[in-house]
Design an enzyme around this catalytic site. Sequence first.
Site, mmCIF file in Angstrom:
data_model
loop_
_atom_site.group_PDB
_atom_site.id
_atom_site.type_symbol
_atom_site.label_atom_id
_atom_site.label_comp_id
_atom_site.label_asym_id
_atom_site.label_seq_id
_atom_site.Cartn_x
_atom_site.Cartn_y
_atom_site.Cartn_z
ATOM 1 N N ASP A 1 26.571 69.811 -29.227
ATOM 2 C CA ASP A 1 25.908 70.419 -30.381
ATOM 3 C C ASP A 1 24.617 71.070 -29.894
ATOM 4 O O ASP A 1 23.641 70.382 -29.594
ATOM 5 C CB ASP A 1 25.614 69.353 -31.438
ATOM 6 C CG ASP A 1 24.974 69.941 -32.693
ATOM 7 O OD1 ASP A 1 24.757 71.175 -32.742
ATOM 8 O OD2 ASP A 1 24.689 69.161 -33.627
ATOM 9 N N TYR B 1 19.613 87.609 -34.784
ATOM 10 C CA TYR B 1 20.713 87.455 -33.819
ATOM 11 C C TYR B 1 20.571 88.457 -32.681
ATOM 12 O O TYR B 1 20.642 88.089 -31.503
ATOM 13 C CB TYR B 1 22.068 87.640 -34.508
ATOM 14 C CG TYR B 1 23.215 87.686 -33.523
ATOM 15 C CD1 TYR B 1 23.691 86.527 -32.917
ATOM 16 C CD2 TYR B 1 23.809 88.911 -33.167
ATOM 17 C CE1 TYR B 1 24.731 86.567 -31.991
ATOM 18 C CE2 TYR B 1 24.839 88.960 -32.243
ATOM 19 C CZ TYR B 1 25.296 87.792 -31.664
ATOM 20 O OH TYR B 1 26.314 87.844 -30.736
ATOM 21 N N LYS C 1 19.780 87.822 -28.544
ATOM 22 C CA LYS C 1 20.588 88.324 -27.438
ATOM 23 C C LYS C 1 19.743 89.134 -26.452
ATOM 24 O O LYS C 1 19.991 89.096 -25.241
ATOM 25 C CB LYS C 1 21.755 89.163 -27.978
ATOM 26 C CG LYS C 1 22.786 88.341 -28.739
ATOM 27 C CD LYS C 1 23.424 87.318 -27.812
ATOM 28 C CE LYS C 1 24.242 86.275 -28.499
ATOM 29 N NZ LYS C 1 24.899 85.333 -27.584
#
Length: 331
Positions: free
Chosen positions: A87, A201, A205
């Site tokens: 996790d 997001y 990246k």
Amino acid sequence: MVSSWEFVSEQRQKLPVLATTETCAGKTYIVTGSNTGLGLEAAKHLVRVRAKKVIIAVRNLKAGEAAKAEIESATNNRGIAEVWHLDLASFESVKDFAKMATEKLDRIDGLIENASIALDKFALAEGYESTVTINILSTFLLAILLIPKMTETAKRFNIQPHLTIVTSEAGFAAKEAFDSVKDNLMTKLNDPKTSDMNQRYALSKLLQYFAGHHLATLLPVSKTGVILNLVNPGLCRTALSRHVRFLWRLQIVTVAYLLGRTVEMGSRTLLHAVVAGEESHGCYVSACEVREHQVPSWVNSEDGRKQGKLIWDEISRVLETVSPGCLSEVL
């Protein structure tokens, strides 16, 4: 940076499967986030070419067992895939996983860090915004904790293991979001007032690329025996957008339907990266080739390299707090 024409052309390419029985048989691989999407298809390929062991590293063990059953049914190869709990929203889970991998696996030939999350609402995990915790901090924590085992593998078997971080060309579109937080990165990423979750997001990246590229300079293959590369799978028809609001998800799904690769085709980029040559170390790999020319000049410039060091320094301070001494064992 990739042009629109080049992007569309790449998306339509039929990519080769470069992970073969000759390159992978008898080897051990770990694939994070491999109960679905790109990770599942990559794990399926690795089992098909008779790797010795493929660790399906997942948060949800039930989903992992379902993925294992699908892999075994599709490949008719049993006794290769194993489901392990990981996790990335929990630093303790990452440390426990790394400890078990170090102690129980006789070798690690490839670590494909595929697991990521895309969120449009601010939430905390381990005291940091969840996207940062999962996509950046835990991703690099796992890498740092497993590099010693991979170096041991390199020396023992006279090979070059691969540490492959699955990033995205979407990160290069996050310059504005990056410029707004770069002066005080971790503080601003952790502040709801300065967090543009629509860009989070993509920004994560971009930070993966910056940090991964810099880490590769600190860990040359001559020192560790390990090839570290950063792979862009392209736009694929995955369930990555499942946690975002409906209208945004609808847009993403529509574009992916029109231009996206299938998850199986996208997974071929991961397979290439995990067997690519030393020339891929520290590099951006896309469409099964090293494509550093697609990295924007503001990222690969002298100033960009300085930013990469600053970003890595901030990440490493957190990692050292989470797992004291982990960096001194590697760097």
